[in-house]
Design an enzyme around this catalytic site. Structure first.
Site, PDB file in Angstrom:
ATOM      1  N   ASP A  33     -27.314  -8.401   3.936  1.00  0.00           N
ATOM      2  CA  ASP A  33     -27.604  -7.084   4.477  1.00  0.00           C
ATOM      3  C   ASP A  33     -28.124  -7.227   5.880  1.00  0.00           C
ATOM      4  O   ASP A  33     -28.934  -8.223   6.280  1.00  0.00           O
ATOM      5  CB  ASP A  33     -28.644  -6.224   3.881  1.00  0.00           C
ATOM      6  CG  ASP A  33     -29.252  -5.200   4.546  1.00  0.00           C
ATOM      7  OD1 ASP A  33     -28.496  -4.148   4.594  1.00  0.00           O
ATOM      8  OD2 ASP A  33     -30.640  -5.073   5.323  1.00  0.00           O
TER       9      ASP A  33
ATOM     10  N   HIS B 116     -30.001   3.723   9.229  1.00  0.00           N
ATOM     11  CA  HIS B 116     -31.009   2.897   9.645  1.00  0.00           C
ATOM     12  C   HIS B 116     -32.334   3.601   9.579  1.00  0.00           C
ATOM     13  O   HIS B 116     -32.848   3.779  10.595  1.00  0.00           O
ATOM     14  CB  HIS B 116     -31.057   1.821  10.702  1.00  0.00           C
ATOM     15  CG  HIS B 116     -31.538   0.790  10.453  1.00  0.00           C
ATOM     16  ND1 HIS B 116     -31.573  -0.407  11.225  1.00  0.00           N
ATOM     17  CD2 HIS B 116     -32.691   0.471   9.602  1.00  0.00           C
ATOM     18  CE1 HIS B 116     -32.528  -1.214  10.828  1.00  0.00           C
ATOM     19  NE2 HIS B 116     -33.423  -0.802  10.035  1.00  0.00           N
TER      20      HIS B 116
ATOM     21  N   SER C  69     -30.772   3.687   4.539  1.00  0.00           N
ATOM     22  CA  SER C  69     -31.684   2.939   4.319  1.00  0.00           C
ATOM     23  C   SER C  69     -33.016   4.057   4.533  1.00  0.00           C
ATOM     24  O   SER C  69     -32.929   4.615   5.641  1.00  0.00           O
ATOM     25  CB  SER C  69     -32.079   1.662   5.248  1.00  0.00           C
ATOM     26  OG  SER C  69     -33.135   1.023   5.176  1.00  0.00           O
TER      27      SER C  69
ATOM     28  N   TRP D 177     -32.725  -9.817   8.643  1.00  0.00           N
ATOM     29  CA  TRP D 177     -33.672  -9.537   9.696  1.00  0.00           C
ATOM     30  C   TRP D 177     -34.237 -10.618  10.280  1.00  0.00           C
ATOM     31  O   TRP D 177     -34.416 -10.854  11.561  1.00  0.00           O
ATOM     32  CB  TRP D 177     -34.593  -8.386   9.184  1.00  0.00           C
ATOM     33  CG  TRP D 177     -35.510  -7.968   9.968  1.00  0.00           C
ATOM     34  CD1 TRP D 177     -35.302  -7.927  11.501  1.00  0.00           C
ATOM     35  CD2 TRP D 177     -36.665  -7.238  10.035  1.00  0.00           C
ATOM     36  NE1 TRP D 177     -36.373  -7.226  12.153  1.00  0.00           N
ATOM     37  CE2 TRP D 177     -37.304  -6.737  11.213  1.00  0.00           C
ATOM     38  CE3 TRP D 177     -37.313  -7.017   8.627  1.00  0.00           C
ATOM     39  CZ2 TRP D 177     -38.656  -6.206  11.472  1.00  0.00           C
ATOM     40  CZ3 TRP D 177     -38.541  -6.207   8.776  1.00  0.00           C
ATOM     41  CH2 TRP D 177     -39.103  -5.755  10.137  1.00  0.00           C
TER      42      TRP D 177
ATOM     43  N   TYR E  26     -30.908  -6.285  14.674  1.00  0.00           N
ATOM     44  CA  TYR E  26     -31.357  -7.267  14.375  1.00  0.00           C
ATOM     45  C   TYR E  26     -31.042  -8.308  15.552  1.00  0.00           C
ATOM     46  O   TYR E  26     -30.038  -9.027  15.473  1.00  0.00           O
ATOM     47  CB  TYR E  26     -31.048  -7.912  13.012  1.00  0.00           C
ATOM     48  CG  TYR E  26     -31.695  -7.000  11.822  1.00  0.00           C
ATOM     49  CD1 TYR E  26     -32.557  -6.031  12.018  1.00  0.00           C
ATOM     50  CD2 TYR E  26     -31.273  -7.144  10.596  1.00  0.00           C
ATOM     51  CE1 TYR E  26     -33.044  -5.325  11.018  1.00  0.00           C
ATOM     52  CE2 TYR E  26     -31.640  -6.439   9.487  1.00  0.00           C
ATOM     53  CZ  TYR E  26     -32.613  -5.469   9.849  1.00  0.00           C
ATOM     54  OH  TYR E  26     -33.053  -4.674   8.656  1.00  0.00           O
TER      55      TYR E  26
END
Length: 327
Positions: free
Chosen positions: A51, A121, A152, A21, A56
């Site tokens: 990940d 997500h 997630s 991220w 991002y």
């Protein structure tokens, strides 16, 4: 670096992996050169699992990882995520058409024919009561667009519901010294069903590095500046939802437990991998030295029962009232 099974995938992943991220965005500016140096250092330290997510840096993180894979011969497993491009989180947004678009975008960004692991997500809770969403993911596996899929989540209850779907291979959930609830009920369920666990936000947005102070400042484009009260996304993503000053107080109590020569980051990550249900922790990093420091946590001796009890007491006394029943 030590390695652990990731669910039923057959993969063995580095117990300290890498969350991409920060090199994508919302953590202040990171140049492509610095991002690539950081990624290379992670692989040199034994990391084999990264990940990321399509949002991002609007695909920047995925494209940097594609460049990394081009420059290295090592086997690197890449997990990406889809769903946060929606202007508003709704069940209807997780349609087959939208999922197809997001997957195709990630395939292009990552320059690959199949995504290793696609994760929903942080979809809305109600999505876990719509089996057709997971049916679409099964179809994408059959079509060869994705190898495996997971989720997630924000809440423990979402994790518990997700693992009822038989082909969910992994659950990514916030777990750290300040967010201990997943270990109570979810971890035993995940172990029983052989579902991998990715511990995200493992350092509580840097709070558990021990380097932040009351007068620390953050760039305008850093979520630790603009999302402290959940202005843009769930407040639990920023400092794990813990009040900044309270978190700093708790960090000072934890600091007294550090063995000689061990950094706060290493200690906090070693605490996470004391839980054998966890497949890996996924700390981020913007500089190579941060990654090297984090990865050394895998080499540390196990924490004693007394130290584990002390962390739990600090959590119970200072942190639990703020976060335990919220997520």
């Amino acid at each position: 670096m030590k390695y652990r099974p990731l669910g039923r995938t057959g993969w063995k992943v580095s117990e300290i992996s890498f969350g991409a991220w920060a090199i994508g965005g919302f953590w202040g500016k990171v140049s492509d050169e610095d991002a690539m140096k950081t990624l290379h250092k992670a692989i040199e330290c034994g990391v084999n699992f990264i990940d990321t997510a399509d949002v991002y840096g609007d695909g920047r993180s995925e494209r940097l990882i594609a460049q990394l894979k081009k420059e290295r011969k090592d086997e690197i497993i890449v997990a990406t995520k889809a769903g946060r491009r929606l202007p508003k989180q709704t069940v209807e947004g997780y349609s087959r058409q939208n999922l197809t678009t997001w997957i195709d975008d990630s395939l292009r960004n990552l320059k690959t024919e199949a995504l290793d692991l696609l994760q929903l997500h942080c979809p809305p809770t109600d999505a876990y009561y719509h089996a057709e969403i997971f049916g679409s993911l099964d179809d994408f596996v059959k079509e060869g667009k994705i190898r495996y899929y997971g989720v997630s989540v924000e809440r423990v209850e979402e994790a518990l519901k997700a693992v009822e779907f038989p082909n969910v291979q992994s659950v990514q959930i916030i777990f750290n010294c300040f967010r201990q609830r997943p270990a109570e009920l979810f971890f035993p369920q995940a172990k029983q069903k052989k579902v991998g666990i990715l511990a995200r936000v493992p350092l509580a947005s840097g709070m558990l590095t021990g380097k932040l102070r009351r007068d620390s400042s953050f760039p305008a484009d850093d979520h630790r500046n603009f999302n402290r009260h959940g202005e843009m996304f769930d407040v639990g993503e920023t400092f794990s939802g813990v009040d900044y000053d309270l978190g700093l107080d708790a960090v000072e109590e934890i600091r007294r437990l550090l063995p000689s020569g061990v950094s706060m980051s290493q200690f906090a990550l070693r605490w996470i991998i004391m839980f054998d249900a966890v497949s890996c922790a996924i700390p981020g990093g913007k500089r190579p030295e941060q990654v090297a420091d984090n990865c050394f946590a895998s080499d540390l001796a196990p924490l004693s029962a007394g130290v584990m009890d002390a962390i739990h007491r600090i959590y119970d006394q200072k942190i639990r009232p703020q976060v335990h029943q919220r997520w």
